[in-house]
Every structure is written in structure tokens, then in C-alpha cells.
Design a protein around this motif. Structure first.
Motif, PDB file in Angstrom:
ATOM      1  N   MET A 108       4.936  -6.121 -15.880  1.00 45.63           N
ATOM      2  CA  MET A 108       4.757  -6.454 -14.462  1.00 45.63           C
ATOM      3  C   MET A 108       3.292  -6.733 -14.150  1.00 45.63           C
ATOM      4  O   MET A 108       2.398  -6.085 -14.671  1.00 45.63           O
ATOM      5  N   SER A 109       3.081  -7.709 -13.280  1.00 45.85           N
ATOM      6  CA  SER A 109       1.720  -8.036 -12.864  1.00 45.85           C
ATOM      7  C   SER A 109       1.211  -6.998 -11.869  1.00 45.85           C
ATOM      8  O   SER A 109       1.975  -6.202 -11.310  1.00 45.85           O
ATOM      9  N   PHE A 110      -0.106  -7.058 -11.642  1.00 46.53           N
ATOM     10  CA  PHE A 110      -0.713  -6.122 -10.693  1.00 46.53           C
ATOM     11  C   PHE A 110      -0.124  -6.301  -9.295  1.00 46.53           C
ATOM     12  O   PHE A 110       0.148  -5.330  -8.592  1.00 46.53           O
ATOM     13  N   SER A 111       0.075  -7.559  -8.887  1.00 49.46           N
ATOM     14  CA  SER A 111       0.627  -7.817  -7.555  1.00 49.46           C
ATOM     15  C   SER A 111       2.052  -7.297  -7.435  1.00 49.46           C
ATOM     16  O   SER A 111       2.457  -6.793  -6.377  1.00 49.46           O
ATOM     17  N   ALA A 112       2.839  -7.393  -8.507  1.00 49.30           N
ATOM     18  CA  ALA A 112       4.210  -6.879  -8.484  1.00 49.30           C
ATOM     19  C   ALA A 112       4.217  -5.362  -8.352  1.00 49.30           C
ATOM     20  O   ALA A 112       5.030  -4.789  -7.617  1.00 49.30           O
ATOM     21  N   TRP A 113       3.318  -4.703  -9.090  1.00 51.07           N
ATOM     22  CA  TRP A 113       3.196  -3.245  -8.959  1.00 51.07           C
ATOM     23  C   TRP A 113       2.806  -2.864  -7.534  1.00 51.07           C
ATOM     24  O   TRP A 113       3.351  -1.903  -6.964  1.00 51.07           O
ATOM     25  N   LEU A 114       1.868  -3.602  -6.971  1.00 51.52           N
ATOM     26  CA  LEU A 114       1.417  -3.298  -5.615  1.00 51.52           C
ATOM     27  C   LEU A 114       2.547  -3.467  -4.610  1.00 51.52           C
ATOM     28  O   LEU A 114       2.728  -2.628  -3.712  1.00 51.52           O
ATOM     29  N   GLU A 115       3.328  -4.517  -4.745  1.00 45.85           N
ATOM     30  CA  GLU A 115       4.454  -4.741  -3.841  1.00 45.85           C
ATOM     31  C   GLU A 115       5.484  -3.626  -3.974  1.00 45.85           C
ATOM     32  O   GLU A 115       6.054  -3.169  -2.976  1.00 45.85           O
ATOM     33  N   LEU A 116       5.734  -3.177  -5.211  1.00 38.26           N
ATOM     34  CA  LEU A 116       6.708  -2.121  -5.443  1.00 38.26           C
ATOM     35  C   LEU A 116       6.259  -0.805  -4.821  1.00 38.26           C
ATOM     36  O   LEU A 116       7.032  -0.130  -4.131  1.00 38.26           O
ATOM     37  N   ILE A 117       4.996  -0.442  -5.048  1.00 31.86           N
ATOM     38  CA  ILE A 117       4.485   0.816  -4.491  1.00 31.86           C
ATOM     39  C   ILE A 117       4.429   0.737  -2.962  1.00 31.86           C
ATOM     40  O   ILE A 117       4.784   1.698  -2.268  1.00 31.86           O
ATOM     41  N   ALA A 118       4.008  -0.426  -2.449  1.00 32.84           N
ATOM     42  CA  ALA A 118       3.951  -0.582  -0.996  1.00 32.84           C
ATOM     43  C   ALA A 118       5.342  -0.466  -0.373  1.00 32.84           C
ATOM     44  O   ALA A 118       5.510   0.132   0.697  1.00 32.84           O
ATOM     45  N   SER A 119       6.349  -1.022  -1.047  1.00 34.88           N
ATOM     46  CA  SER A 119       7.722  -0.899  -0.545  1.00 34.88           C
ATOM     47  C   SER A 119       8.140   0.565  -0.449  1.00 34.88           C
ATOM     48  O   SER A 119       8.757   0.992   0.536  1.00 34.88           O
ATOM     49  N   GLY A 120       7.792   1.340  -1.474  1.00 35.79           N
ATOM     50  CA  GLY A 120       8.114   2.762  -1.445  1.00 35.79           C
ATOM     51  C   GLY A 120       7.361   3.503  -0.361  1.00 35.79           C
ATOM     52  O   GLY A 120       7.927   4.375   0.318  1.00 35.79           O
ATOM     53  N   LEU A 121       6.094   3.166  -0.153  1.00 36.95           N
ATOM     54  CA  LEU A 121       5.303   3.830   0.885  1.00 36.95           C
ATOM     55  C   LEU A 121       5.824   3.505   2.279  1.00 36.95           C
ATOM     56  O   LEU A 121       5.821   4.370   3.168  1.00 36.95           O
ATOM     57  N   ILE A 122       6.269   2.269   2.488  1.00 41.34           N
ATOM     58  CA  ILE A 122       6.820   1.889   3.792  1.00 41.34           C
ATOM     59  C   ILE A 122       8.063   2.720   4.110  1.00 41.34           C
ATOM     60  O   ILE A 122       8.204   3.276   5.203  1.00 41.34           O
ATOM     61  N   THR A 123       8.956   2.807   3.140  1.00 47.07           N
ATOM     62  CA  THR A 123      10.152   3.645   3.330  1.00 47.07           C
ATOM     63  C   THR A 123       9.762   5.102   3.488  1.00 47.07           C
ATOM     64  O   THR A 123      10.305   5.825   4.332  1.00 47.07           O
ATOM     65  N   GLY A 124       8.811   5.553   2.677  1.00 48.46           N
ATOM     66  CA  GLY A 124       8.377   6.945   2.743  1.00 48.46           C
ATOM     67  C   GLY A 124       7.739   7.309   4.063  1.00 48.46           C
ATOM     68  O   GLY A 124       7.834   8.468   4.501  1.00 48.46           O
ATOM     69  N   GLY A 125       7.078   6.349   4.723  1.00 56.66           N
ATOM     70  CA  GLY A 125       6.503   6.631   6.031  1.00 56.66           C
ATOM     71  C   GLY A 125       7.565   6.994   7.064  1.00 56.66           C
ATOM     72  O   GLY A 125       7.377   7.914   7.873  1.00 56.66           O
ATOM     73  N   ILE A 126       8.692   6.280   7.010  1.00 55.72           N
ATOM     74  CA  ILE A 126       9.812   6.620   7.904  1.00 55.72           C
ATOM     75  C   ILE A 126      10.385   7.980   7.529  1.00 55.72           C
ATOM     76  O   ILE A 126      10.680   8.814   8.405  1.00 55.72           O
ATOM     77  N   TYR A 127      10.569   8.220   6.233  1.00 56.10           N
ATOM     78  CA  TYR A 127      11.059   9.520   5.787  1.00 56.10           C
ATOM     79  C   TYR A 127      10.184  10.651   6.339  1.00 56.10           C
ATOM     80  O   TYR A 127      10.683  11.676   6.810  1.00 56.10           O
ATOM     81  N   ALA A 128       8.868  10.457   6.233  1.00 51.17           N
ATOM     82  CA  ALA A 128       7.937  11.494   6.670  1.00 51.17           C
ATOM     83  C   ALA A 128       8.049  11.745   8.168  1.00 51.17           C
ATOM     84  O   ALA A 128       8.040  12.906   8.614  1.00 51.17           O
ATOM     85  N   LEU A 129       8.169  10.678   8.949  1.00 57.27           N
ATOM     86  CA  LEU A 129       8.249  10.830  10.406  1.00 57.27           C
ATOM     87  C   LEU A 129       9.507  11.585  10.812  1.00 57.27           C
ATOM     88  O   LEU A 129       9.464  12.460  11.689  1.00 57.27           O
ATOM     89  N   VAL A 130      10.631  11.267  10.181  1.00 59.36           N
ATOM     90  CA  VAL A 130      11.878  11.984  10.475  1.00 59.36           C
ATOM     91  C   VAL A 130      11.765  13.440  10.037  1.00 59.36           C
ATOM     92  O   VAL A 130      12.167  14.360  10.762  1.00 59.36           O
ATOM     93  N   ALA A 131      11.204  13.662   8.849  1.00 67.37           N
ATOM     94  CA  ALA A 131      11.099  15.023   8.315  1.00 67.37           C
ATOM     95  C   ALA A 131      10.159  15.889   9.150  1.00 67.37           C
ATOM     96  O   ALA A 131      10.394  17.093   9.304  1.00 67.37           O
ATOM     97  N   LEU A 132       9.103  15.299   9.701  1.00 66.06           N
ATOM     98  CA  LEU A 132       8.170  16.077  10.513  1.00 66.06           C
ATOM     99  C   LEU A 132       8.870  16.671  11.732  1.00 66.06           C
ATOM    100  O   LEU A 132       8.653  17.836  12.080  1.00 66.06           O
ATOM    101  N   GLY A 133       9.706  15.863  12.397  1.00 71.19           N
ATOM    102  CA  GLY A 133      10.424  16.374  13.555  1.00 71.19           C
ATOM    103  C   GLY A 133      11.383  17.488  13.194  1.00 71.19           C
ATOM    104  O   GLY A 133      11.452  18.521  13.873  1.00 71.19           O
ATOM    105  N   LEU A 134      12.127  17.308  12.099  1.00 73.78           N
ATOM    106  CA  LEU A 134      13.072  18.336  11.669  1.00 73.78           C
ATOM    107  C   LEU A 134      12.343  19.584  11.191  1.00 73.78           C
ATOM    108  O   LEU A 134      12.768  20.713  11.463  1.00 73.78           O
ATOM    109  N   ASN A 135      11.225  19.396  10.493  1.00 73.72           N
ATOM    110  CA  ASN A 135      10.447  20.529  10.003  1.00 73.72           C
ATOM    111  C   ASN A 135       9.863  21.340  11.150  1.00 73.72           C
ATOM    112  O   ASN A 135       9.762  22.567  11.083  1.00 73.72           O
ATOM    113  N   LEU A 136       9.478  20.652  12.207  1.00 74.22           N
ATOM    114  CA  LEU A 136       8.954  21.334  13.385  1.00 74.22           C
ATOM    115  C   LEU A 136      10.024  22.217  14.013  1.00 74.22           C
ATOM    116  O   LEU A 136       9.768  23.365  14.393  1.00 74.22           O
TER     117      LEU A 136
END
Length: 300
Positions: free
Chosen positions: A1-29
């Protein structure tokens, strides 16, 4: 995989993870402060998503306007639910174990109630709308990476709200009171912290964050009345990764889980997404039950 492909893959995971974190913060509170395991938490995410979709498709307003509206509406609903349901359970339960069990049953009832109300009002079809779907091209050494503008915006706003909650809990007098109640409820009450006001407010803020997460999700993904339950399960996994009661851990756990899922789906099969999450969940419970990002003494 090229560097740009790796970056797109990690960014995709971080975007989804940001939503996960926001939902989890409310439930954790909610759970970390009040020991309310709100299984219906994801259903209120779904309410925020459908309200945003309705306003956008009916009136043509930008979904960005619905972010503060979703927060305020869901926060108010959360305060009302706490006063109507969980406040009475607190008064009538003989001990914490009984309260947790009764609260879990009430949350199950709320989950099915909200699901059926939304299905009755808007039906069970997939819904969605177009918002900033054009790609943003970022030049990189050896190529370029492309990201949908709406997903980048969703990630940035999710981090903004997550960071705002963490700052609130760490830097303000209100946050110090919340953290004190998480660490020692009896001790906090002895020094004068008013749980009768703090509990409904924090429960409302938790649901408000869920509503914001639903609003953000509707900007980039299709929505349905059944979308809430998987996010509740994912939030529980994230909380386990980060440690119960740890807000910074929930943020880090959400981002980590998003990247793990993106990597796993890319190198295995997209249908294994849930399996990957559960493997991580079980592994953390067995090897480090206090969470990956917490010490032995939990900190918010």
C-alpha cells in the motif's frame, strides 16, 4: 500500500472513532457518575439523526444549525427522563445493586419505546441527504489522498465536543464536583455537593452529546430506526477500552477502536467488523479489566 492509501485508511478509522468516542463519553458520564447503564443511549443518537434529517429535507436548513438544537433538545429530554424515571428509582432502591438492576430494566423499556415511536412516525426505511459530499484532495509525496468533506467535518466537530466535555470536567468547579462524585459519592455528598441537581444535569448532558453524535452521523451516513442499538454496544466496548469513568480514556478508546476496525476490515473482510470489536472487548476484559488508558486509581 502507498503512503496515501495508508493515510486514507487510518483517517477513515479515526473519523468513525470520533463518533464512537462522542457516544461513549455521554454513556460513560451517566454510568460513571450515577451508575445508570443506559442501554437506550444509542436510541437518542437515532432521535438526533432523524430530527436533523427531517429539518434538512423539510426546510432545507443546513444540518450544522441542528447541532446546538439537537444538544439542547436531547439534554432537556434527558433531564425530564431522569426526573421521571431514575430519580424515583434512586429513592426507592434499597442499595446500589438493586438500583443498577432496576435502572437497566427501565433503560431497556426506553430503548424499545423510542425505537417504536420513531418507526411509527417516520417508518423503517433508510433515510439520508447530501451534504458536502465533494472530495477534498490533499497532495502527498508519491500521490494524493482524497477525503469527503462531510466526513472530515464530522471528525473535527466530534473531537471539538469531546474535548469540550473533558475540559469542562477537568477545569471547572462543576467538573470537579462531577469527578468527586465519581471517585467517592459519599465523601462528595459530605462536603456539600448537591446530587439532586447534578445527577439530572449530567444525565441530560450525556443524552445531549448523543443527540449531537446523531446529528453528525446524519451528515455522512444513512440512518434508520435500528441504528441506535449497535452504537450503544460499541460505546460499551469503548468504555471498557478506556476505563469506566475515564473521559480521556473514552476518547482514546473510541479513536483506537475506529482504527482497529478500519484496519481489520481492510485486511480481512468488512463483514467481520463486529467480530473484531468483540475480540478486542473480550481481550481487554480478560487482560486489563481496568481499561487500557487508566491507572489503578481511576481518573476522569
Amino acid at each position: 500500500m502507498s503512503f496515501s492509501a495508508w493515510l486514507e485508511l487510518i483517517a477513515s478509522g479515526l473519523i468513525t472513532g470520533g463518533i464512537y468516542a462522542l457516544v461513549a463519553l455521554g454513556l460513560n458520564l451517566q454510568y460513571g457518575l450515577m451508575r445508570i447503564l443506559n442501554i437506550a443511549h444509542g436510541e437518542f443518537l437515532m432521535v438526533g439523526a432523524f430530527l436533523t434529517w427531517m429539518v434538512q429535507t423539510s426546510f432545507g436548513l443546513s444540518p450544522l444549525w441542528m447541532i446546538p438544537v439537537s444538544f439542547v433538545l436531547l439534554m432537556g429530554l434527558g433531564i425530564a427522563i431522569h426526573w421521571l424515571c431514575f430519580r424515583r428509582l434512586t429513592a426507592t432502591s434499597p442499595n446500589l445493586d438493586v438500583f443498577e438492576a432496576r435502572g437497566l430494566m427501565v433503560a431497556f423499556g426506553l430503548m424499545f419505546l423510542v425505537q417504536n415511536v420513531i418507526s411509527y412516525v417516520w417508518g423503517g426505511d433508510l433515510r439520508g441527504y447530501d451534504f458536502l459530499t465533494q472530495p477534498l484532495q490533499i497532495p502527498l509525496p508519491g500521490g494524493e489522498a482524497q477525503f469527503a468533506v462531510n466526513k472530515l467535518l464530522v471528525f473535527a466537530l466530534a473531537l471539538l465536543f469531546a474535548g469540550a466535555l473533558i475540559v469542562l470536567l477537568r477545569q471547572t468547579l462543576l467538573g470537579k464536583g462531577v469527578r468527586a462524585l465519581m471517585q467517592s459519592p459519599i465523601g462528595a455528598q459530605l462536603v456539600g455537593i448537591d446530587t439532586k441537581r447534578l445527577h439530572p444535569l449530567m444525565f441530560g448532558i450525556g443524552l445531549g452529546l448523543s443527540g449531537v453524535a446523531g446529528c453528525l452521523l446524519s451528515m455522512a451516513y444513512t440512518i434508520s430506526p435500528s441504528m441506535g442499538e449497535p452504537y450503544t454496544v460499541t460505546a460499551l466496548i469503548v468504555i471498557t477500552l478506556g476505563g469506566f469513568g475515564s473521559m480521556g480514556g473514552a476518547l482514546a478508546g473510541g479513536l483506537l477502536l475506529g482504527v482497529i476496525e478500519a484496519m481489520g476490515m481492510h485486511f480481512t473482510n468488512p463483514s467481520l467488523k463486529a467480530l473484531l470489536s468483540y475480540v478486542v472487548f473480550i481481550g481487554v476484559l480478560l487482560l486489563r479489566p481496568e481499561g487500557l488508558f487508566t491507572r489503578k486509581s481511576r481518573k476522569a
